[in-house]
Design an enzyme around this catalytic site. Sequence first.
Site, PDB file in Angstrom:
ATOM      1  N   ASP A  56       0.843  -1.196   0.000  1.00 62.04           N
ATOM      2  CA  ASP A  56       0.000   0.000   0.000  1.00 62.04           C
ATOM      3  C   ASP A  56       0.880   1.249   0.000  1.00 62.04           C
ATOM      4  O   ASP A  56       1.450   1.627   1.018  1.00 62.04           O
ATOM      5  CB  ASP A  56      -0.911  -0.015   1.236  1.00 62.04           C
ATOM      6  CG  ASP A  56      -1.783   1.231   1.344  1.00 62.04           C
ATOM      7  OD1 ASP A  56      -1.803   2.036   0.392  1.00 62.04           O
ATOM      8  OD2 ASP A  56      -2.434   1.403   2.390  1.00 62.04           O
ATOM      9  N   GLU A 134      31.539   8.984   3.957  1.00 61.20           N
ATOM     10  CA  GLU A 134      32.129   8.819   5.292  1.00 61.20           C
ATOM     11  C   GLU A 134      31.048   9.155   6.317  1.00 61.20           C
ATOM     12  O   GLU A 134      30.799  10.324   6.609  1.00 61.20           O
ATOM     13  CB  GLU A 134      33.336   9.733   5.459  1.00 61.20           C
ATOM     14  CG  GLU A 134      34.430   9.504   4.415  1.00 61.20           C
ATOM     15  CD  GLU A 134      35.527  10.558   4.473  1.00 61.20           C
ATOM     16  OE1 GLU A 134      35.504  11.400   5.392  1.00 61.20           O
ATOM     17  OE2 GLU A 134      36.409  10.546   3.592  1.00 61.20           O
ATOM     18  N   GLU A 136      29.330   9.370   9.951  1.00 60.51           N
ATOM     19  CA  GLU A 136      29.588   9.452  11.387  1.00 60.51           C
ATOM     20  C   GLU A 136      28.284   9.203  12.144  1.00 60.51           C
ATOM     21  O   GLU A 136      27.191   9.464  11.636  1.00 60.51           O
ATOM     22  CB  GLU A 136      30.147  10.836  11.740  1.00 60.51           C
ATOM     23  CG  GLU A 136      31.485  11.119  11.072  1.00 60.51           C
ATOM     24  CD  GLU A 136      31.922  12.563  11.190  1.00 60.51           C
ATOM     25  OE1 GLU A 136      33.142  12.806  11.148  1.00 60.51           O
ATOM     26  OE2 GLU A 136      31.044  13.446  11.298  1.00 60.51           O
ATOM     27  N   GLU A 191      35.524   9.162  16.720  1.00 64.47           N
ATOM     28  CA  GLU A 191      35.576  10.496  16.118  1.00 64.47           C
ATOM     29  C   GLU A 191      35.867  11.559  17.177  1.00 64.47           C
ATOM     30  O   GLU A 191      36.168  11.245  18.325  1.00 64.47           O
ATOM     31  CB  GLU A 191      34.263  10.800  15.377  1.00 64.47           C
ATOM     32  CG  GLU A 191      34.368  10.698  13.856  1.00 64.47           C
ATOM     33  CD  GLU A 191      35.350  11.697  13.263  1.00 64.47           C
ATOM     34  OE1 GLU A 191      35.634  12.738  13.886  1.00 64.47           O
ATOM     35  OE2 GLU A 191      35.862  11.418  12.153  1.00 64.47           O
ATOM     36  N   GLU A 198      33.115   6.699  13.520  1.00 64.36           N
ATOM     37  CA  GLU A 198      33.083   6.699  12.056  1.00 64.36           C
ATOM     38  C   GLU A 198      33.620   5.372  11.548  1.00 64.36           C
ATOM     39  O   GLU A 198      34.636   4.876  12.042  1.00 64.36           O
ATOM     40  CB  GLU A 198      33.918   7.852  11.487  1.00 64.36           C
ATOM     41  CG  GLU A 198      33.922   7.908   9.967  1.00 64.36           C
ATOM     42  CD  GLU A 198      34.693   9.102   9.418  1.00 64.36           C
ATOM     43  OE1 GLU A 198      35.439   8.916   8.436  1.00 64.36           O
ATOM     44  OE2 GLU A 198      34.559  10.211   9.981  1.00 64.36           O
ATOM     45  N   HIS A 247      30.686  13.176   4.747  1.00 62.34           N
ATOM     46  CA  HIS A 247      31.539  13.702   3.692  1.00 62.34           C
ATOM     47  C   HIS A 247      31.417  12.792   2.475  1.00 62.34           C
ATOM     48  O   HIS A 247      31.524  11.566   2.590  1.00 62.34           O
ATOM     49  CB  HIS A 247      32.991  13.783   4.157  1.00 62.34           C
ATOM     50  CG  HIS A 247      33.190  14.741   5.292  1.00 62.34           C
ATOM     51  ND1 HIS A 247      34.363  14.821   5.997  1.00 62.34           N
ATOM     52  CD2 HIS A 247      32.367  15.672   5.835  1.00 62.34           C
ATOM     53  CE1 HIS A 247      34.264  15.746   6.937  1.00 62.34           C
ATOM     54  NE2 HIS A 247      33.051  16.277   6.856  1.00 62.34           N
ATOM     55  N   ARG A 318      40.257  22.580   4.873  1.00 66.57           N
ATOM     56  CA  ARG A 318      39.079  21.903   5.417  1.00 66.57           C
ATOM     57  C   ARG A 318      37.984  22.870   5.858  1.00 66.57           C
ATOM     58  O   ARG A 318      36.923  22.436   6.316  1.00 66.57           O
ATOM     59  CB  ARG A 318      39.483  20.991   6.582  1.00 66.57           C
ATOM     60  CG  ARG A 318      40.318  19.788   6.140  1.00 66.57           C
ATOM     61  CD  ARG A 318      40.750  18.913   7.298  1.00 66.57           C
ATOM     62  NE  ARG A 318      41.616  17.832   6.855  1.00 66.57           N
ATOM     63  CZ  ARG A 318      41.212  16.627   6.466  1.00 66.57           C
ATOM     64  NH1 ARG A 318      39.918  16.353   6.484  1.00 66.57           N
ATOM     65  NH2 ARG A 318      42.065  15.708   6.071  1.00 66.57           N
ATOM     66  N   GLU A 335      35.511  16.059  -2.749  1.00 61.19           N
ATOM     67  CA  GLU A 335      34.840  15.749  -1.484  1.00 61.19           C
ATOM     68  C   GLU A 335      33.911  16.901  -1.088  1.00 61.19           C
ATOM     69  O   GLU A 335      34.375  17.985  -0.755  1.00 61.19           O
ATOM     70  CB  GLU A 335      35.870  15.521  -0.374  1.00 61.19           C
ATOM     71  CG  GLU A 335      35.247  15.225   0.981  1.00 61.19           C
ATOM     72  CD  GLU A 335      36.274  15.223   2.115  1.00 61.19           C
ATOM     73  OE1 GLU A 335      36.100  14.428   3.049  1.00 61.19           O
ATOM     74  OE2 GLU A 335      37.229  16.026   2.072  1.00 61.19           O
ATOM     75  N   ARG A 337      31.581  18.374   1.629  1.00 63.76           N
ATOM     76  CA  ARG A 337      31.670  18.130   3.064  1.00 63.76           C
ATOM     77  C   ARG A 337      30.408  18.491   3.853  1.00 63.76           C
ATOM     78  O   ARG A 337      30.351  18.258   5.051  1.00 63.76           O
ATOM     79  CB  ARG A 337      32.869  18.906   3.631  1.00 63.76           C
ATOM     80  CG  ARG A 337      34.201  18.402   3.082  1.00 63.76           C
ATOM     81  CD  ARG A 337      35.360  19.320   3.444  1.00 63.76           C
ATOM     82  NE  ARG A 337      35.531  19.515   4.878  1.00 63.76           N
ATOM     83  CZ  ARG A 337      36.129  18.644   5.690  1.00 63.76           C
ATOM     84  NH1 ARG A 337      36.599  17.500   5.211  1.00 63.76           N
ATOM     85  NH2 ARG A 337      36.239  18.908   6.982  1.00 63.76           N
TER      86      ARG A 337
END
Length: 446
Positions: A56, A134, A136, A191, A198, A247, A318, A335, A337
Amino acid sequence: MVIANPATKEEVLQTVKECDVKFIRIQFTDTMGMIKSWAIPAEDLEGAFENGVMFDGSSIEGFTRIEESDMILMPDPTTFRILPWRPQEGAVARIIGDVYRPNGKPFEGDPRYVLKQAIEKAAEKGYTMNIGPELEFFLFELDEKGHPTTNLTDQGGYFDFAPLDKAQDVRRAIDFALEEMGFKIEASHHEVAPSQHEINFRFGDVLTTCDNIVTFKYVVKSIAAHMGYYATFMPKPLFGVNGSGMHSNQSLMKDGENAFYDPSTSDQLSITAKQYIAGLLTHIREFAAITNSTVNSYKRLVPGYEAPIYCTWSASNRSSLIRIPASRGKGTRVELRCPDPACNPYLAFAAMLSAGLDGIEKGMEAPASTDVNIFKLTEEDREARGIESLPGNLKEAIDLMAASEFVKGVIGEHVFENYIESKKAQWDDYKAQVHQWELDTYLSIL
């Protein structure tokens, strides 16, 4: 002989017989990314492969109205896996399926179908997408009634080990279960935040890896519950510490080669890679409501907790939204983030892939790499550099998405309208609540 990772209907049926599998959990995700599942007897699996399993759709978030509710789930044999934490005698397996309408056409509201559409468009241009997410998550204690709490299981930090990482046995059990289900674990560690973990698994093609993300979350929660803990992928369950991200490493392959790699350039990034980056930066604010899909997501996206909020890219910085890891050659990748693990991975990676392809198709030019710590720039400095921010909350993200013809084209009108309606309802409910911060701040002074 038992087949390690059966991939065809015949191999699956053989494995079911040889491994004494009694029940199959049929699974798919709703529009919001929540796993939906029910069990069928193993003897019904062959019929399910031939005719599908009826359900359904009107009871599923974002699917159909009650007057057109019949849906059929067609199991994908490549996703069959035995659940290693269940008994070996009378075993239980799970399989992910695709949703169809009774007329045999794919259901346009199925998130897995949305991703398949994006994959087909990439294939038309000669590209296949590989991703390496990645994820976490936090492990918390349960109360005496078995309900989740935010009570910490440890005071560990990044890469800490016993005695600070008291939940290492839980993480190890998760690793073993994932490996038994065919995952290639590349890293598993504590982490930055207390009780935060992670586990990274090997990259792969985008559809298989999105299936693996769904499986990963299912396994993590199941193993944690079996060991007396609660695992949550909530982006920011605790104030004052880092939240949980996803990430998202991504690359395009063409003619067997990494399309992002060009050894002749100074940074060894190809024009294709720069155009892909430009596409992501152009559209990220429009699809942030998909990659960061909850009210709570935007509690993570604030300065000071390693979460990027500024729409820039860099080879190593970063604090930028997009980072280019150092690996080159086949390992060259982009990447992104900002995504968090609360998102629906099928929709999120469909949006990322489509944005990158749009950058390539239109020959977009990426801005210059931002190699300074953006968190230390003043607002005036950021404005002078033309640096935009991600949406500050879910309401802002919804409004940007609602005005985006690009996002509507990627996920289709059905998902687009239902998704926005659901998120607006979440925001309205959140907005109407009185929160503890308000009581702490105003009650005693007003």
